[in-house]
Design a protein around this motif. Structure first.
Motif, mmCIF file in Angstrom:
data_model
loop_
_atom_site.group_PDB
_atom_site.id
_atom_site.type_symbol
_atom_site.label_atom_id
_atom_site.label_comp_id
_atom_site.label_asym_id
_atom_site.label_seq_id
_atom_site.Cartn_x
_atom_site.Cartn_y
_atom_site.Cartn_z
ATOM 1 N N ASN A 1 2.541 -3.376 -8.880
ATOM 2 C CA ASN A 1 3.642 -4.229 -8.410
ATOM 3 C C ASN A 1 3.593 -4.629 -6.934
ATOM 4 O O ASN A 1 4.561 -5.189 -6.427
ATOM 5 C CB ASN A 1 4.970 -3.512 -8.675
ATOM 6 C CG ASN A 1 5.173 -2.287 -7.770
ATOM 7 O OD1 ASN A 1 4.342 -1.984 -6.922
ATOM 8 N ND2 ASN A 1 6.279 -1.585 -7.976
ATOM 9 N N THR A 2 2.500 -4.337 -6.217
ATOM 10 C CA THR A 2 2.603 -4.410 -4.760
ATOM 11 C C THR A 2 2.010 -5.686 -4.167
ATOM 12 O O THR A 2 2.581 -6.267 -3.255
ATOM 13 C CB THR A 2 1.932 -3.179 -4.118
ATOM 14 O OG1 THR A 2 2.351 -2.011 -4.825
ATOM 15 C CG2 THR A 2 2.311 -3.055 -2.659
ATOM 16 N N SER A 3 0.856 -6.086 -4.659
ATOM 17 C CA SER A 3 0.249 -7.282 -4.093
ATOM 18 C C SER A 3 -0.729 -7.880 -5.104
ATOM 19 O O SER A 3 -0.931 -7.336 -6.198
ATOM 20 C CB SER A 3 -0.469 -6.956 -2.782
ATOM 21 O OG SER A 3 -0.868 -8.153 -2.134
ATOM 22 N N ALA B 1 -3.175 -1.767 -1.552
ATOM 23 C CA ALA B 1 -2.609 -3.091 -1.839
ATOM 24 C C ALA B 1 -2.701 -4.051 -0.655
ATOM 25 O O ALA B 1 -2.101 -5.116 -0.691
ATOM 26 C CB ALA B 1 -1.156 -2.933 -2.277
ATOM 27 N N HIS B 2 -3.428 -3.663 0.387
ATOM 28 C CA HIS B 2 -3.536 -4.558 1.556
ATOM 29 C C HIS B 2 -4.986 -4.791 1.949
ATOM 30 O O HIS B 2 -5.402 -4.475 3.080
ATOM 31 C CB HIS B 2 -2.729 -3.994 2.725
ATOM 32 C CG HIS B 2 -1.261 -4.243 2.572
ATOM 33 N ND1 HIS B 2 -0.682 -5.455 2.834
ATOM 34 C CD2 HIS B 2 -0.270 -3.437 2.143
ATOM 35 C CE1 HIS B 2 0.608 -5.397 2.586
ATOM 36 N NE2 HIS B 2 0.895 -4.182 2.168
ATOM 37 N N PRO B 3 -5.798 -5.346 1.039
ATOM 38 C CA PRO B 3 -7.170 -5.658 1.428
ATOM 39 C C PRO B 3 -7.181 -6.710 2.533
ATOM 40 O O PRO B 3 -6.257 -7.504 2.654
ATOM 41 C CB PRO B 3 -7.782 -6.211 0.128
ATOM 42 C CG PRO B 3 -6.626 -6.696 -0.677
ATOM 43 C CD PRO B 3 -5.468 -5.812 -0.309
ATOM 44 N N VAL C 1 -0.267 6.179 4.160
ATOM 45 C CA VAL C 1 -0.973 5.090 4.842
ATOM 46 C C VAL C 1 -0.942 3.889 3.897
ATOM 47 O O VAL C 1 -1.607 3.876 2.868
ATOM 48 C CB VAL C 1 -2.426 5.474 5.177
ATOM 49 C CG1 VAL C 1 -3.094 4.373 5.993
ATOM 50 C CG2 VAL C 1 -2.476 6.797 5.927
ATOM 51 N N HIS C 2 -0.131 2.898 4.253
ATOM 52 C CA HIS C 2 0.117 1.770 3.349
ATOM 53 C C HIS C 2 -0.770 0.570 3.668
ATOM 54 O O HIS C 2 -1.126 -0.197 2.772
ATOM 55 C CB HIS C 2 1.592 1.381 3.450
ATOM 56 C CG HIS C 2 1.981 0.208 2.618
ATOM 57 N ND1 HIS C 2 2.024 0.261 1.240
ATOM 58 C CD2 HIS C 2 2.337 -1.065 2.961
ATOM 59 C CE1 HIS C 2 2.397 -0.919 0.773
ATOM 60 N NE2 HIS C 2 2.574 -1.751 1.789
ATOM 61 N N ASP C 3 -1.110 0.392 4.937
ATOM 62 C CA ASP C 3 -1.796 -0.827 5.375
ATOM 63 C C ASP C 3 -2.764 -0.443 6.494
ATOM 64 O O ASP C 3 -2.717 0.682 7.023
ATOM 65 C CB ASP C 3 -0.738 -1.825 5.901
ATOM 66 C CG ASP C 3 -1.267 -3.238 6.125
ATOM 67 O OD1 ASP C 3 -2.441 -3.507 5.806
ATOM 68 O OD2 ASP C 3 -0.491 -4.083 6.626
ATOM 69 N N TRP D 1 5.016 0.036 7.991
ATOM 70 C CA TRP D 1 4.453 -0.331 6.686
ATOM 71 C C TRP D 1 3.320 -1.333 6.881
ATOM 72 O O TRP D 1 2.291 -1.227 6.240
ATOM 73 C CB TRP D 1 5.527 -0.974 5.785
ATOM 74 C CG TRP D 1 6.646 -0.093 5.340
ATOM 75 C CD1 TRP D 1 7.956 -0.147 5.742
ATOM 76 C CD2 TRP D 1 6.586 0.982 4.369
ATOM 77 N NE1 TRP D 1 8.691 0.815 5.109
ATOM 78 C CE2 TRP D 1 7.894 1.511 4.263
ATOM 79 C CE3 TRP D 1 5.568 1.528 3.596
ATOM 80 C CZ2 TRP D 1 8.189 2.577 3.400
ATOM 81 C CZ3 TRP D 1 5.866 2.586 2.747
ATOM 82 C CH2 TRP D 1 7.168 3.096 2.653
ATOM 83 N N HIS D 2 3.563 -2.314 7.766
ATOM 84 C CA HIS D 2 2.691 -3.502 7.775
ATOM 85 C C HIS D 2 2.190 -3.912 9.159
ATOM 86 O O HIS D 2 2.915 -3.819 10.147
ATOM 87 C CB HIS D 2 3.450 -4.692 7.175
ATOM 88 C CG HIS D 2 3.813 -4.467 5.747
ATOM 89 N ND1 HIS D 2 5.100 -4.547 5.279
ATOM 90 C CD2 HIS D 2 3.032 -4.130 4.685
ATOM 91 C CE1 HIS D 2 5.098 -4.280 3.994
ATOM 92 N NE2 HIS D 2 3.864 -4.018 3.602
ATOM 93 N N PHE D 3 0.976 -4.432 9.139
ATOM 94 C CA PHE D 3 0.380 -5.068 10.301
ATOM 95 C C PHE D 3 0.391 -6.585 10.101
ATOM 96 O O PHE D 3 0.174 -7.069 8.979
ATOM 97 C CB PHE D 3 -1.066 -4.605 10.473
ATOM 98 C CG PHE D 3 -1.170 -3.124 10.713
ATOM 99 C CD1 PHE D 3 -0.999 -2.608 11.986
ATOM 100 C CD2 PHE D 3 -1.392 -2.251 9.662
ATOM 101 C CE1 PHE D 3 -1.065 -1.248 12.210
ATOM 102 C CE2 PHE D 3 -1.455 -0.880 9.876
ATOM 103 C CZ PHE D 3 -1.294 -0.375 11.157
ATOM 104 N N PHE E 1 7.003 -8.141 -3.047
ATOM 105 C CA PHE E 1 6.365 -7.610 -1.849
ATOM 106 C C PHE E 1 5.370 -8.619 -1.258
ATOM 107 O O PHE E 1 5.648 -9.226 -0.238
ATOM 108 C CB PHE E 1 5.695 -6.274 -2.155
ATOM 109 C CG PHE E 1 6.697 -5.229 -2.608
ATOM 110 C CD1 PHE E 1 7.860 -5.012 -1.892
ATOM 111 C CD2 PHE E 1 6.488 -4.486 -3.764
ATOM 112 C CE1 PHE E 1 8.798 -4.056 -2.290
ATOM 113 C CE2 PHE E 1 7.408 -3.532 -4.166
ATOM 114 C CZ PHE E 1 8.554 -3.312 -3.439
ATOM 115 N N HIS E 2 4.228 -8.803 -1.927
ATOM 116 C CA HIS E 2 3.165 -9.581 -1.286
ATOM 117 C C HIS E 2 2.558 -10.606 -2.235
ATOM 118 O O HIS E 2 2.616 -10.445 -3.462
ATOM 119 C CB HIS E 2 2.080 -8.656 -0.776
ATOM 120 C CG HIS E 2 2.607 -7.596 0.144
ATOM 121 N ND1 HIS E 2 3.145 -7.899 1.384
ATOM 122 C CD2 HIS E 2 2.716 -6.254 0.007
ATOM 123 C CE1 HIS E 2 3.538 -6.772 1.965
ATOM 124 N NE2 HIS E 2 3.296 -5.783 1.155
ATOM 125 N N GLY E 3 1.912 -11.615 -1.619
ATOM 126 C CA GLY E 3 1.294 -12.662 -2.402
ATOM 127 C C GLY E 3 0.039 -13.192 -1.736
ATOM 128 O O GLY E 3 -0.397 -12.689 -0.690
HETATM 129 FE FE LIG Z 1 2.988 -3.770 1.728
#
Ligand SMILES: [Fe+2]
Length: 478
Positions: free
Chosen positions: A131-133, A177-179, A226-228, A293-295, A471-473
């Protein structure tokens, strides 16, 4: 017999209008030509928008314990000559299919511990909610969730093709989920956090097809979240927050992951710098405690120092806010601010760390061609009013060098999601966002000029169903 879904008006009574978007599960729809409400679709806008997020937060009268546990649903909007077609499909994970058949929740998750007798709880595995990206490869769409393999989907129909090992992943091996995609080299970087007997970050470099070609490992000194991460010129950089996961309650299934994590600011934030070519560690050092969470992005400047833009929280209370989100009325105060961190990556030293905006914001992004490179513009969602219970009602663009902003607050009761940057063929770039209007119970896709958000949408397209906040797209050019 499925239990009836709850009533939208009853759920949202006394709550902010955004809560109406999560009151009931999203209804899937097949390919549907989208009606233009305002303006017209730019004739040279060709390609596909993909968005991921929790599409349903309840089943048979039970609500998930945390927003992160909702089943992943994908919105695709395909743009062709002067028109757009939209569709929405849930990712057909094994867990979702089993729970549909049982008509109840069966699996533990990020927020939920396992249930049932002790011996059964011990062997229970969390559900991959996908469900994240999303990330679009040439021949498939990946639906990403950070604790497992990705799912592959058909780029056109969103049919779920199954778990994808990208050539080498073992079952249950995490692929986050953040390639980060370097558009100049075609290299795709990602990681997975492995906790247990040994704690480490597994590093991946893939080619443009998604096939993993190179791996590395970074030992972790604590069981953190570590999310991102950030691609910054020649480096991959990880900021390890002072959030510590207690593994015993997880192994015994007494707690979900969310409740087993503790904020321990005495540890500070650990910075780990990696050489992107060798995937070997360059430096590692400690600095002040914060959580992110995010960069937004990172890059190396001419003197060799590295700039990192990120959204900083004073502590980990954001996790409690995200848990309360599913009630439609989160109360926990959080403070999320866009910061710019400058480091000497080679030596391992913080040079400065300063706020850039005094607004509560999230979902920072840059143009895809700027990832890892200098960026002149950074886009984000923000709240025009700092209320705990409110969701983002605005989109902004910051030019970090000058401090200039271009900002758009939507009408009262209207809420955008993370902006997606679309490079245009003629140098005219766009920002796409899905906006939920809680006055009308209507979701729309809005197309904004990337260089002038304040001008407002140049086109608004009606979506046939409510699309909840995700969340992301990503964007895939045709
Ligand atoms: Fe995220």
């Amino acid at each position: 017999m499925p239990a009836p879904t709850r009533d939208r008006n009853a759920f949202s009574q006394g709550k902010p209008l955004w809560s109406r978007a999560i009151a009931t599960p999203t209804v899937e729809f097949g390919p549907t030509p989208l009606t233009v409400l305002v303006g017209q679709v730019p004739t040279d806008l060709r390609g596909s928008l993909y968005r991921n997020g929790p599409g349903r937060l309840q089943r048979a009268g039970e609500t998930v314990d945390h927003w992160f546990d909702g089943d992943g649903g994908i919105l695709a909007i395909h743009f062709a000559a002067g028109g757009a077609t939209g569709l929405y499909r849930y990712v057909q994970t094994q867990g979702l299919q089993a729970e549909v058949a049982a008509n109840r929740y069966l699996y533990p998750g990020y927020g939920k511990p396992a249930s049932g007798p002790f011996w059964k709880r011990l062997s229970a595995k969390p559900k991959n909610v996908a469900n994240t990206s999303v990330f679009a490869l040439p021949d498939k769409l990946l639906a990403l969730w950070e604790a497992d393999n990705p799912h592959a989907l058909d780029l056109e129909t969103l049919e779920t093709l199954g778990l994808d090992d990208l050539g080498i992943l073992q079952p249950r091996q995490p692929y986050s989920a953040h390639p980060k995609w370097d558009t100049q080299t075609g290299d795709l970087y990602n990681f997975g956090v492995v906790l247990g007997r040994r704690n480490y970050i597994q590093l991946y470099r893939s080619d443009a097809t998604g096939q993993i070609r190179q791996q590395g490992q970074l030992p972790l000194s604590r069981t953190s979240l570590v999310h991102d991460f950030v691609l910054a010129g020649p480096y991959l950089i990880f900021l390890i927050p002072p959030v510590v996961l207690s593994l015993l309650p997880i192994l015994l299934q007494n707690k979900g992951f969310s409740d087993a994590m503790q904020w321990q600011p005495q540890h500070g934030t650990q910075v780990i710098v990696v050489d992107r070519h060798t995937l070997e560690e360059v430096s590692r050092f400690e600095t002040d405690p914060w959580f992110q969470w995010h960069f937004g992005n990172g890059y190396q400047v001419a003197d060799g120092t590295v700039v990192i833009d990120y959204v900083r929280y004073d502590n980990f209370d954001t996790n409690q806010w995200l848990k309360e989100f599913v009630t439609g009325y989160p109360k926990t105060p959080v403070s999320a601010r866009l910061y710019r961190l400058r480091i000497d990556a080679a030596v391992g030293k913080v040079l400065s760390n300063e706020p850039q905006l005094d607004q509560e914001c999230e979902f920072p992004i840059v143009a895809p061609q700027d990832v890892g490179q200098y960026h002149n513009s950074l886009f984000y969602c923000y709240k025009s009013q700092p209320k705990n219970e409110e969701y983002f009602d605005s989109i902004g663009c910051l030019q970090p060098d000058s401090g200039r902003t271009s900002q758009l607050t939507f009408a009262n009761g209207c809420y955008p999601i993370e902006p997606t940057y679309v490079p245009g063929p003629q140098g005219t770039d766009w920002i796409l966002t899905v906006v939920f209007d809680g006055n009308q119970d209507q979701s729309t896709l809005q197309i904004l000029p990337a260089d002038n958000l304040e001008a407002g949408p140049i086109c608004i397209l009606a979506l046939p169903e409510i699309i909840p906040f995700g969340f992301h797209g990503t964007w895939k050019t045709k």
